[in-house]
Design a protein around this motif. Structure first.
Motif, PDB file in Angstrom:
ATOM      1  N   ASP A  86      17.739  76.881  32.856  1.00 45.32           N
ATOM      2  CA  ASP A  86      17.167  76.379  33.706  1.00 45.32           C
ATOM      3  C   ASP A  86      16.476  76.362  35.133  1.00 45.32           C
ATOM      4  O   ASP A  86      16.353  77.484  35.518  1.00 45.32           O
ATOM      5  N   TRP A  87      16.787  75.726  36.320  1.00 41.40           N
ATOM      6  CA  TRP A  87      16.129  75.812  37.697  1.00 41.40           C
ATOM      7  C   TRP A  87      17.031  76.785  38.422  1.00 41.40           C
ATOM      8  O   TRP A  87      16.814  76.898  39.322  1.00 41.40           O
ATOM      9  N   ARG A  88      17.699  76.249  37.811  1.00 42.16           N
ATOM     10  CA  ARG A  88      19.334  76.979  38.865  1.00 42.16           C
ATOM     11  C   ARG A  88      19.257  79.047  38.309  1.00 42.16           C
ATOM     12  O   ARG A  88      19.149  79.638  39.165  1.00 42.16           O
ATOM     13  N   GLY A  89      18.696  79.178  37.124  1.00 43.14           N
ATOM     14  CA  GLY A  89      18.963  80.357  36.600  1.00 43.14           C
ATOM     15  C   GLY A  89      16.650  80.869  37.286  1.00 43.14           C
ATOM     16  O   GLY A  89      16.869  82.197  38.079  1.00 43.14           O
ATOM     17  N   GLU A  90      16.195  80.430  37.353  1.00 40.73           N
ATOM     18  CA  GLU A  90      15.240  80.244  38.095  1.00 40.73           C
ATOM     19  C   GLU A  90      14.820  80.738  39.482  1.00 40.73           C
ATOM     20  O   GLU A  90      14.798  81.302  40.159  1.00 40.73           O
ATOM     21  N   THR A  91      16.206  79.629  40.000  1.00 40.65           N
ATOM     22  CA  THR A  91      16.634  79.418  41.505  1.00 40.65           C
ATOM     23  C   THR A  91      17.405  80.775  41.876  1.00 40.65           C
ATOM     24  O   THR A  91      16.844  81.738  42.944  1.00 40.65           O
ATOM     25  N   LEU A  92      18.141  81.642  41.174  1.00 45.67           N
ATOM     26  CA  LEU A  92      19.059  82.346  41.267  1.00 45.67           C
ATOM     27  C   LEU A  92      18.335  83.342  41.080  1.00 45.67           C
ATOM     28  O   LEU A  92      18.077  84.115  41.826  1.00 45.67           O
ATOM     29  N   TYR A 142      26.574  75.893  40.523  1.00 40.95           N
ATOM     30  CA  TYR A 142      27.123  74.286  39.838  1.00 40.95           C
ATOM     31  C   TYR A 142      26.242  73.289  38.728  1.00 40.95           C
ATOM     32  O   TYR A 142      25.034  73.708  39.211  1.00 40.95           O
ATOM     33  N   LYS A 143      26.404  72.653  38.479  1.00 42.67           N
ATOM     34  CA  LYS A 143      26.129  71.418  38.101  1.00 42.67           C
ATOM     35  C   LYS A 143      24.517  70.960  38.765  1.00 42.67           C
ATOM     36  O   LYS A 143      23.095  71.025  38.592  1.00 42.67           O
ATOM     37  N   ALA A 144      24.498  70.587  40.438  1.00 43.04           N
ATOM     38  CA  ALA A 144      23.689  70.608  41.106  1.00 43.04           C
ATOM     39  C   ALA A 144      22.676  71.187  42.386  1.00 43.04           C
ATOM     40  O   ALA A 144      22.220  70.874  42.943  1.00 43.04           O
ATOM     41  N   VAL A 145      23.779  71.856  42.413  1.00 39.60           N
ATOM     42  CA  VAL A 145      23.681  72.972  43.555  1.00 39.60           C
ATOM     43  C   VAL A 145      23.456  74.612  42.799  1.00 39.60           C
ATOM     44  O   VAL A 145      24.375  74.933  42.120  1.00 39.60           O
ATOM     45  N   VAL A 146      22.577  75.508  43.753  1.00 33.65           N
ATOM     46  CA  VAL A 146      22.925  77.173  43.552  1.00 33.65           C
ATOM     47  C   VAL A 146      23.238  77.254  44.709  1.00 33.65           C
ATOM     48  O   VAL A 146      22.676  77.138  46.048  1.00 33.65           O
ATOM     49  N   LYS A 147      24.324  77.385  45.106  1.00 32.40           N
ATOM     50  CA  LYS A 147      25.261  77.869  46.473  1.00 32.40           C
ATOM     51  C   LYS A 147      24.960  79.577  46.794  1.00 32.40           C
ATOM     52  O   LYS A 147      25.960  80.446  45.935  1.00 32.40           O
ATOM     53  N   LEU A 148      23.808  79.847  47.812  1.00 29.68           N
ATOM     54  CA  LEU A 148      24.251  81.069  47.898  1.00 29.68           C
ATOM     55  C   LEU A 148      25.380  81.394  48.949  1.00 29.68           C
ATOM     56  O   LEU A 148      25.847  80.772  50.933  1.00 29.68           O
ATOM     57  N   THR A 149      26.352  82.079  49.430  1.00 31.46           N
ATOM     58  CA  THR A 149      28.071  81.598  50.866  1.00 31.46           C
ATOM     59  C   THR A 149      27.374  83.097  51.061  1.00 31.46           C
ATOM     60  O   THR A 149      27.679  84.225  50.555  1.00 31.46           O
ATOM     61  N   PHE A 150      27.396  83.708  52.341  1.00 22.38           N
ATOM     62  CA  PHE A 150      27.775  84.310  53.033  1.00 22.38           C
ATOM     63  C   PHE A 150      28.978  84.473  53.928  1.00 22.38           C
ATOM     64  O   PHE A 150      29.147  83.852  54.860  1.00 22.38           O
ATOM     65  N   PRO A 151      29.849  85.289  53.381  1.00 25.74           N
ATOM     66  CA  PRO A 151      30.830  85.605  54.109  1.00 25.74           C
ATOM     67  C   PRO A 151      30.830  85.904  55.219  1.00 25.74           C
ATOM     68  O   PRO A 151      32.242  85.017  55.819  1.00 25.74           O
ATOM     69  N   LYS A 152      29.644  86.064  56.192  1.00 23.17           N
ATOM     70  CA  LYS A 152      29.998  86.773  57.849  1.00 23.17           C
ATOM     71  C   LYS A 152      29.247  85.288  58.396  1.00 23.17           C
ATOM     72  O   LYS A 152      28.744  86.105  59.240  1.00 23.17           O
ATOM     73  N   GLY A 153      28.495  84.750  57.948  1.00 21.23           N
ATOM     74  CA  GLY A 153      27.802  83.817  58.061  1.00 21.23           C
ATOM     75  C   GLY A 153      28.279  83.720  59.599  1.00 21.23           C
ATOM     76  O   GLY A 153      26.662  82.915  60.044  1.00 21.23           O
ATOM     77  N   ALA A 154      29.312  82.996  60.022  1.00 22.51           N
ATOM     78  CA  ALA A 154      29.420  82.048  61.252  1.00 22.51           C
ATOM     79  C   ALA A 154      28.355  83.428  62.556  1.00 22.51           C
ATOM     80  O   ALA A 154      28.764  82.976  63.320  1.00 22.51           O
ATOM     81  N   ARG A 207      18.912  72.931  45.884  1.00 21.46           N
ATOM     82  CA  ARG A 207      19.165  71.592  44.937  1.00 21.46           C
ATOM     83  C   ARG A 207      17.342  71.854  43.643  1.00 21.46           C
ATOM     84  O   ARG A 207      16.685  72.344  44.854  1.00 21.46           O
ATOM     85  N   GLN A 208      17.878  71.325  43.503  1.00 19.12           N
ATOM     86  CA  GLN A 208      16.422  71.238  42.178  1.00 19.12           C
ATOM     87  C   GLN A 208      15.695  70.670  42.921  1.00 19.12           C
ATOM     88  O   GLN A 208      15.557  69.903  44.092  1.00 19.12           O
ATOM     89  N   GLY A 209      14.254  71.472  42.725  1.00 21.22           N
ATOM     90  CA  GLY A 209      12.693  71.039  44.351  1.00 21.22           C
ATOM     91  C   GLY A 209      12.883  71.500  44.759  1.00 21.22           C
ATOM     92  O   GLY A 209      11.938  71.359  45.658  1.00 21.22           O
TER      93      GLY A 209
END
Length: 151
Positions: A35-41, A79-91, A115-117
């Motif tokens: 679905d859109w999550r796979g495309e986004t990832l 997740y159901k409504a989001v693809v989350k890209l987490t950066f452990p040293k992002g700050a 999020r989708q779209g």
């Protein structure tokens, strides 16, 4: 547990099949989403590979795709409504394009929730990925023997 792992490895070897590589596991995960999550990832994965061609892909924590260079650059959770890209040293990263929109309250990590779209500023994202890889590969400043522990 170690016996189970060894048995699994032996069975794969006996059958003539090697266990899947992390990249193959990520491919399968993307296809499974379908679905859109796979495309986004898949899209962010391509951008990460463009930004850091020698990036190492891994799969950790029950199937979470992880991109590394001398440490984790980012993870890609779905997740159901989001693809989350987490950066452990992002700050510790400059984010002039304000891509980070999640986990902003912490002292260390930051995340981008897609999020989708939604569209992603691809050039700003690649710059952020390169900065995260550079942060991982930079050597920490050496402390003087006479410097206080908190310096």
């Amino acid at each position: 547990m170690r016996t189970e792992i060894m048995t699994s490895v032996k069975c794969n070897s006996i059958k003539g099949r090697e266990p899947p590589s992390p990249s193959q596991e990520i491919d399968a995960h993307i296809q499974h989403l379908n679905d859109w999550r796979g495309e986004t990832l898949a899209r962010v994965r391509a951008l990460i590979r463009q930004a850091v061609p020698d990036v190492v892909e891994a799969v950790k924590w029950r199937g979470v795709p992880v991109w590394e260079k001398a440490g984790i650059i980012c993870t890609g959770e779905t997740y159901k409504a989001v693809v989350k890209l987490t950066f452990p040293k992002g700050a510790s990263l400059d984010d002039p394009s304000r891509l980070f929109n999640a986990s902003l309250e912490g002292n260390t990590r930051r995340a981008i929730d897609l999020r989708q779209g939604e569209t992603l500023d691809e050039q700003a994202f690649k710059t952020l990925i390169q900065a995260a890889a550079a942060l991982n590969t930079s050597k920490p400043a050496k402390r003087s023997k006479n410097a206080p522990a908190g310096a």
